[in-house]
Design an enzyme around this catalytic site. Structure first.
Site, PDB file in Angstrom:
ATOM      1  N   GLU A 236      19.302  29.025 -51.107  1.00 57.36           N
ATOM      2  CA  GLU A 236      17.743  28.904 -50.446  1.00 57.36           C
ATOM      3  C   GLU A 236      17.510  29.793 -49.154  1.00 57.36           C
ATOM      4  O   GLU A 236      18.612  30.074 -48.372  1.00 57.36           O
ATOM      5  CB  GLU A 236      17.478  27.370 -49.972  1.00 57.36           C
ATOM      6  CG  GLU A 236      18.654  26.887 -49.157  1.00 57.36           C
ATOM      7  CD  GLU A 236      18.492  27.239 -47.780  1.00 57.36           C
ATOM      8  OE1 GLU A 236      17.459  27.449 -47.339  1.00 57.36           O
ATOM      9  OE2 GLU A 236      19.434  26.830 -46.924  1.00 57.36           O
TER      10      GLU A 236
ATOM     11  N   LEU B 242      15.122  28.916 -46.606  1.00 56.07           N
ATOM     12  CA  LEU B 242      14.002  28.324 -46.031  1.00 56.07           C
ATOM     13  C   LEU B 242      13.994  28.345 -44.381  1.00 56.07           C
ATOM     14  O   LEU B 242      15.278  28.381 -43.871  1.00 56.07           O
ATOM     15  CB  LEU B 242      14.234  26.985 -46.299  1.00 56.07           C
ATOM     16  CG  LEU B 242      14.212  26.492 -47.608  1.00 56.07           C
ATOM     17  CD1 LEU B 242      14.122  25.010 -48.284  1.00 56.07           C
ATOM     18  CD2 LEU B 242      12.939  27.286 -48.615  1.00 56.07           C
ATOM     19  N   ARG B 243      13.146  28.670 -43.608  1.00 56.34           N
ATOM     20  CA  ARG B 243      12.774  28.408 -42.366  1.00 56.34           C
ATOM     21  C   ARG B 243      12.356  27.037 -42.000  1.00 56.34           C
ATOM     22  O   ARG B 243      11.105  26.590 -42.678  1.00 56.34           O
ATOM     23  CB  ARG B 243      11.792  29.403 -41.861  1.00 56.34           C
ATOM     24  CG  ARG B 243      12.200  30.803 -42.032  1.00 56.34           C
ATOM     25  CD  ARG B 243      10.926  31.642 -41.831  1.00 56.34           C
ATOM     26  NE  ARG B 243      10.101  31.610 -42.769  1.00 56.34           N
ATOM     27  CZ  ARG B 243       8.612  31.956 -42.552  1.00 56.34           C
ATOM     28  NH1 ARG B 243       8.327  32.684 -41.606  1.00 56.34           N
ATOM     29  NH2 ARG B 243       7.773  31.581 -43.553  1.00 56.34           N
ATOM     30  N   GLU B 244      12.965  26.245 -41.085  1.00 54.31           N
ATOM     31  CA  GLU B 244      12.373  24.832 -40.786  1.00 54.31           C
ATOM     32  C   GLU B 244      10.984  24.960 -40.170  1.00 54.31           C
ATOM     33  O   GLU B 244      10.863  26.118 -39.398  1.00 54.31           O
ATOM     34  CB  GLU B 244      13.327  24.288 -39.934  1.00 54.31           C
ATOM     35  CG  GLU B 244      14.522  23.864 -40.596  1.00 54.31           C
ATOM     36  CD  GLU B 244      15.278  22.670 -39.849  1.00 54.31           C
ATOM     37  OE1 GLU B 244      14.850  21.673 -38.676  1.00 54.31           O
ATOM     38  OE2 GLU B 244      16.700  22.693 -39.668  1.00 54.31           O
TER      39      GLU B 244
ATOM     40  N   GLY C 282      19.276  28.506 -32.529  1.00 48.14           N
ATOM     41  CA  GLY C 282      19.735  27.238 -32.830  1.00 48.14           C
ATOM     42  C   GLY C 282      19.678  26.743 -33.977  1.00 48.14           C
ATOM     43  O   GLY C 282      19.283  27.437 -34.945  1.00 48.14           O
TER      44      GLY C 282
ATOM     45  N   CYS D  98      21.191  26.071 -39.101  1.00 50.66           N
ATOM     46  CA  CYS D  98      21.381  27.032 -40.158  1.00 50.66           C
ATOM     47  C   CYS D  98      22.171  28.384 -39.700  1.00 50.66           C
ATOM     48  O   CYS D  98      23.106  28.535 -40.010  1.00 50.66           O
ATOM     49  CB  CYS D  98      20.075  27.474 -41.257  1.00 50.66           C
ATOM     50  SG  CYS D  98      19.651  25.992 -42.137  1.00 50.66           S
TER      51      CYS D  98
ATOM     52  N   ASN E 276      21.326  35.186 -42.723  1.00 45.42           N
ATOM     53  CA  ASN E 276      21.352  34.621 -41.539  1.00 45.42           C
ATOM     54  C   ASN E 276      22.122  35.217 -40.497  1.00 45.42           C
ATOM     55  O   ASN E 276      21.689  35.249 -39.259  1.00 45.42           O
ATOM     56  CB  ASN E 276      21.869  33.161 -41.458  1.00 45.42           C
ATOM     57  CG  ASN E 276      20.626  32.293 -41.967  1.00 45.42           C
ATOM     58  OD1 ASN E 276      19.419  32.471 -42.352  1.00 45.42           O
ATOM     59  ND2 ASN E 276      20.711  31.123 -42.381  1.00 45.42           N
TER      60      ASN E 276
ATOM     61  N   LYS F 168      13.439  24.586 -32.270  1.00 45.93           N
ATOM     62  CA  LYS F 168      12.220  25.502 -32.679  1.00 45.93           C
ATOM     63  C   LYS F 168      11.081  24.737 -32.853  1.00 45.93           C
ATOM     64  O   LYS F 168      11.035  23.363 -32.996  1.00 45.93           O
ATOM     65  CB  LYS F 168      12.548  26.326 -33.724  1.00 45.93           C
ATOM     66  CG  LYS F 168      12.456  25.459 -35.039  1.00 45.93           C
ATOM     67  CD  LYS F 168      12.755  26.562 -36.418  1.00 45.93           C
ATOM     68  CE  LYS F 168      11.233  27.133 -36.502  1.00 45.93           C
ATOM     69  NZ  LYS F 168      11.484  27.966 -37.770  1.00 45.93           N
TER      70      LYS F 168
END
EC number: 1.1.1.22
Length: 439
Positions: free
Chosen positions: A152, A154-156, A263, A266, A214, A329
């Protein structure tokens, strides 16, 4: 299709809800009974934009439900996604695969017919063969169980959109995988038909994809923050420099936002895990740049602490500092490795009285840092403050009129570590303003 999602944290719950949105019948499985109850009520036990709407919609129709039974999950479908957490091992940056192997071990006895196990969890390269061996040994269907790797990206706070409209779909298989690939292509048919690039590769490459992505992003963030250090020494403006660099299509603007650094659950974990695995493979010299990226990132937090002491004096005892931000974030209540909370805690340890405010993350912050003070209203939070720190770039903070704040403080001083406040506007309102990487 019918499918299961094993592990229903940020990744799993989002994936389950989005697969239901794509028209599938989905059974989410998690060993945490309380989490299962919350998810079955149509909401998530954490904040993620748009996720509660999908959960409520599809649990109401019965297309999506959750269980704590591995046996029920094994019987439900022949496609099982695994999205359990793989946090760092205590005292090291290596991935802890306990939850992954526990999930495989508990699911395997119920796999009596051919099935595909598609792992989404972030892992060190070389994990897939171990998963396949476990399934061969423990599942009654044995060699009829195929393992796929489906990382995956994904961005939170954008996880729903990133799942339904990803910028690429990666499918990793062993040599003979025709049935597994066909099943996964069927599961993602609407996403593939929309034009999403679908990249089919081997296990090892798919395993490396998330950590490498990442690590590159972390390096890009740390690069512009390293430039911010040079800008501070030279009087240049890092925001303008980032804009100049971003116009080069080889570099691009995305990920070039200077500030307090990265931070969350991930980037730091995957960067550390990637470096650790490279060391284990005797490729440590090849990732020296990644080690420096981690060092630069840590240095940004110390820089804010140094600036605070520049303004308030080296002895912070008795000083009152307000911190805007607790989440790592905006758009999430996640405080894992939050730069904002790391700075807040460090200032508290130096003797300051630290008051924290955040639109979503205060409950989580209170649990982890009960020694800090908390105020829900960001305006009231600055009352009697000697210094204000803007540490999470919530739009709620940048939209506040600084004229409303100056008279509430002991001293109108602000350090904008995220570069989201209008410095001219704040200065006109009587504030002393400082920002990372800016004059």
């Amino acid at each position: 299709m019918k499918m299961t999602v094993i592990g229903c944290g940020y990744l799993g719950a989002t994936h389950a809800a989005c697969m239901a949105e794509l028209g599938h019948d989905v059974l989410g499985m998690d060993s945490d009974i309380d989490k299962v109850a919350i998810l079955n009520s149509g909401r998530a036990p954490f904040f993620e934009r748009d996720l509660d709407d999908l959960l409520a919609k599809h649990t109401a129709t019965g297309r999506l439900r959750f269980t704590a039974s591995y046996g029920e999950a094994a019987e439900f479908a022949d496609l099982h996604f695994i999205g359990v957490g793989t946090p760092p091992q205590p005292g090291t940056d290596a991935y802890d695969l306990t939850h992954l192997f526990d999930a495989v071990t508990k699911l395997a006895p119920g796999l009596t017919t051919p099935a595909v196990i598609a792992v989404k969890s972030s892992v060190p390269v070389g994990t897939a063969p171990r998963v396949a061996e476990l399934l061969r040994d423990m599942a009654p269907a044995g060699d009829l169980i195929e393992v796929a790797w489906n990382p995956e990206f994904l961005r939170e706070s954008f996880a729903v959109d990133d799942t339904l409209r990803p910028d690429r779909l990666v499918l990793g298989f062993n040599s003979d995988h025709s049935w597994a690939e066909a099943l996964l292509r069927q599961a993602f048919a609407k996403i593939i038909e929309s034009g999403t690039p679908t990249l089919v590769t081997d296990w090892a490459t798919a395993e490396l994809a998330k950590g490498a992505a990442n690590s590159f992003l972390a390096t890009k963030i740390s690069f512009i923050n390293a430039m911010a250090e040079v800008c501070e020494k030279s009087g240049a403006n890092v925001a303008e420099l980032a804009n100049i660099l971003g116009h080069d299509h080889r570099i691009g603007r995305h990920g070039m936002r200077p500030g307090l650094g990265f931070g969350g659950g991930c980037l730091p974990k995957d960067l550390g895990g990637f470096i650790t695995r490279a060391d284990e493979l005797n490729a440590g010299e090849a990732v020296g740049i990644l080690r420096e990226a981690a060092i630069v990132n840590a240095r940004r937090r110390q820089r804010v602490i140094d600036l605070a002491r520049d303004e308030l004096g080296p002895d912070l005892r008795g000083k009152r500092i307000t911190v805007w931000g607790a989440a790592f974030k905006p758009g999430t209540d996640d405080i894992r490795d939050s730069p904002a909370l790391a700075v807040a805690q460090a200032l508290h340890d130096l003797g300051a009285t630290v008051t924290v405010t955040d639109p979503k993350a205060l409950d989580n912050a209170r649990k982890l840092h009960p020694e800090l003070d908390y105020v829900e209203d960001p305006i009231a939070a600055v009352d009697d403050a000697d210094l204000l720190l803007n540490l999470t770039e919530w739009h709620q903070f940048s939209n506040i009129d600084p004229k409303r704040l100056a008279t509430r403080t002991n001293s109108p001083k602000v350090i904008d570590a995220r570069g989201t406040l209008n410095a001219d506007q704040w200065r006109e309102a009587g504030w002393m303003t400082r920002a990372l990487g800016r004059p």
